[in-house]
Structures are given as structure tokens and as C-alpha cells.
Motif scaffolding. Structure first.
Motif, PDB file in Angstrom:
ATOM      1  N   ILE A   1       0.454  -1.273   0.559  1.00  0.00           N
ATOM      2  CA  ILE A   1       0.221   0.265  -0.382  1.00  0.00           C
ATOM      3  C   ILE A   1       0.818   1.257  -0.380  1.00  0.00           C
ATOM      4  N   SER A   2       2.044   1.380   1.110  1.00  0.00           N
ATOM      5  CA  SER A   2       2.824   2.328   0.696  1.00  0.00           C
ATOM      6  C   SER A   2       3.542   3.105  -0.138  1.00  0.00           C
ATOM      7  N   ILE A   3       3.982   1.830  -1.536  1.00  0.00           N
ATOM      8  CA  ILE A   3       4.295   2.242  -2.001  1.00  0.00           C
ATOM      9  C   ILE A   3       3.934   2.324  -2.928  1.00  0.00           C
ATOM     10  N   SER A   4       2.640   2.261  -3.700  1.00  0.00           N
ATOM     11  CA  SER A   4       1.502   2.402  -4.452  1.00  0.00           C
ATOM     12  C   SER A   4       1.067   3.890  -4.189  1.00  0.00           C
ATOM     13  N   VAL A   5       0.805   4.190  -2.703  1.00  0.00           N
ATOM     14  CA  VAL A   5       0.474   5.520  -2.377  1.00  0.00           C
ATOM     15  C   VAL A   5       2.163   6.882  -2.670  1.00  0.00           C
TER      16      VAL A   5
ATOM     17  N   LEU B   1       0.937  13.876  -9.842  1.00  0.00           N
ATOM     18  CA  LEU B   1       0.890  15.146  -9.391  1.00  0.00           C
ATOM     19  C   LEU B   1       1.907  16.058  -9.840  1.00  0.00           C
ATOM     20  N   ARG B   2       2.900  15.029  -8.733  1.00  0.00           N
ATOM     21  CA  ARG B   2       3.926  16.355  -9.911  1.00  0.00           C
ATOM     22  C   ARG B   2       4.182  16.452 -11.054  1.00  0.00           C
ATOM     23  N   LEU B   3       3.507  16.184 -12.189  1.00  0.00           N
ATOM     24  CA  LEU B   3       3.769  16.207 -13.607  1.00  0.00           C
ATOM     25  C   LEU B   3       2.684  18.079 -13.390  1.00  0.00           C
ATOM     26  N   ILE B   4       2.334  18.163 -12.947  1.00  0.00           N
ATOM     27  CA  ILE B   4       1.376  19.299 -13.047  1.00  0.00           C
ATOM     28  C   ILE B   4       1.986  20.378 -12.183  1.00  0.00           C
ATOM     29  N   ALA B   5       2.624  19.668 -11.401  1.00  0.00           N
ATOM     30  CA  ALA B   5       3.641  21.193 -11.256  1.00  0.00           C
ATOM     31  C   ALA B   5       5.589  21.438 -12.466  1.00  0.00           C
ATOM     32  N   THR B   6       5.227  20.155 -13.177  1.00  0.00           N
ATOM     33  CA  THR B   6       6.583  20.174 -13.831  1.00  0.00           C
ATOM     34  C   THR B   6       6.300  20.386 -15.086  1.00  0.00           C
ATOM     35  N   THR B   7       5.279  20.530 -15.764  1.00  0.00           N
ATOM     36  CA  THR B   7       5.342  21.052 -17.194  1.00  0.00           C
ATOM     37  C   THR B   7       3.819  21.905 -17.620  1.00  0.00           C
TER      38      THR B   7
ATOM     39  N   MET C   1      -6.460  15.110 -13.718  1.00  0.00           N
ATOM     40  CA  MET C   1      -7.471  13.945 -14.297  1.00  0.00           C
ATOM     41  C   MET C   1      -6.615  12.424 -14.097  1.00  0.00           C
ATOM     42  N   GLU C   2      -5.661  12.430 -14.560  1.00  0.00           N
ATOM     43  CA  GLU C   2      -5.028  11.704 -14.575  1.00  0.00           C
ATOM     44  C   GLU C   2      -4.621  10.373 -13.526  1.00  0.00           C
TER      45      GLU C   2
END
Length: 138
Positions: free
Chosen positions: A77-81, A88-94, A103-104
Motif C-alpha cells: 500500500i505504501s509503495i502504491s501511495v 501530481l508532480r507532472l502538474i507542477a513540472t509541465t 485527471m490522471e
């Protein structure tokens, strides 16, 4: 600037919200069962069933195996989270695709929540079995 989600986007957000609620309830249940286990093993209740030394050793090994499976599920579970941070990081870096990345992320969040809920339900069943062993035998 205002933006209104499409019906499909609203569906994804609603599914993620439901998944979060289920995951939270599953975590709460697992936490309560863990607390019950800790209290029971601390109090050291009288065993309800007397078993032979070999039977006791077998049941103790079973209890340890339950806890190994619980630990593996929590690690999974931890690895999945942790992996959920990527979209989420792609929103800030692209640039230019923030809504599609959002949405992804929401889609992945819903999937992770369903996965967490399922794993945590299994954890609760394993904890209940371990509590049963603690009450009946140990």
C-alpha cells in the motif's frame, strides 16, 4: 479563470472521493483492531483453550505469519501511495496539460483508494484472526 469539469471528470472525482472515504474507514478499522490486539497482548488474558507445546508452537508460527502478511500488505500500500505522486508532480513540472495530468492523478487516486480499501479489509481480517488466537490460545 473559471473551469467546469466535464461529466466524465466529475465521475472520476466522485469515484476518488468515495474511494478515499472507504480507505479511511478501512484504515480506522485496522487501527482499532491493532489497538485491541496490543491491549489484549499486554493484559495477557488467560487462555481459553489449552493446547500441547507443539500445538502452541504451530499456532504461534501461524500468528507470526499473519503479521508477516499484514506487514507485506502495508508495504505494498505504501509503495502504491508513493507512486501516486508522479502524476501530481507532472502538474507542477509541465505546461499545457495541467487538466489532463490532474485527471490522471484523480483516476490513479481512485484506483489506489480501491486497492488500499481491499488490502486494508484483508488486514482487518488477518488482525481479527490474530486477536482470536490471542484470546483463545495465548
Amino acid at each position: 479563470m473559471d473551469y467546469e469539469f466535464t461529466d466524465e471528470q466529475n465521475r472520476l472525482v466522485s469515484e476518488a472521493a468515495g474511494g478515499l472515504a472507504r480507505a479511511g474507514k478501512s484504515m480506522l478499522s485496522a487501527g482499532i483492531l491493532t489497538a485491541v490486539y496490543v491491549v489484549l497482548t499486554f493484559v495477557d488474558p488467560r487462555e481459553l483453550v489449552v493446547v500441547s507445546d507443539s500445538g502452541h508452537a504451530f499456532l504461534a508460527a501461524m500468528d507470526y505469519m499473519l503479521w508477516v502478511v499484514i506487514a507485506l500488505l502495508v508495504i505494498y500500500i505504501s509503495i502504491s501511495v508513493i507512486r501516486l505522486a508522479v502524476p501530481l508532480r507532472l502538474i507542477a513540472t509541465t505546461s499545457g496539460k495541467d487538466i489532463s495530468h490532474l485527471m490522471e492523478f484523480i483516476k490513479e487516486l481512485g484506483r489506489i483508494c480501491r486497492l488500499c480499501s481491499t488490502c486494508l479489509i484483508v488486514v482487518c481480517v488477518l488482525l481479527a484472526a490474530s486477536i482470536g488466537l490471542a484470546i483463545v490460545v495465548f
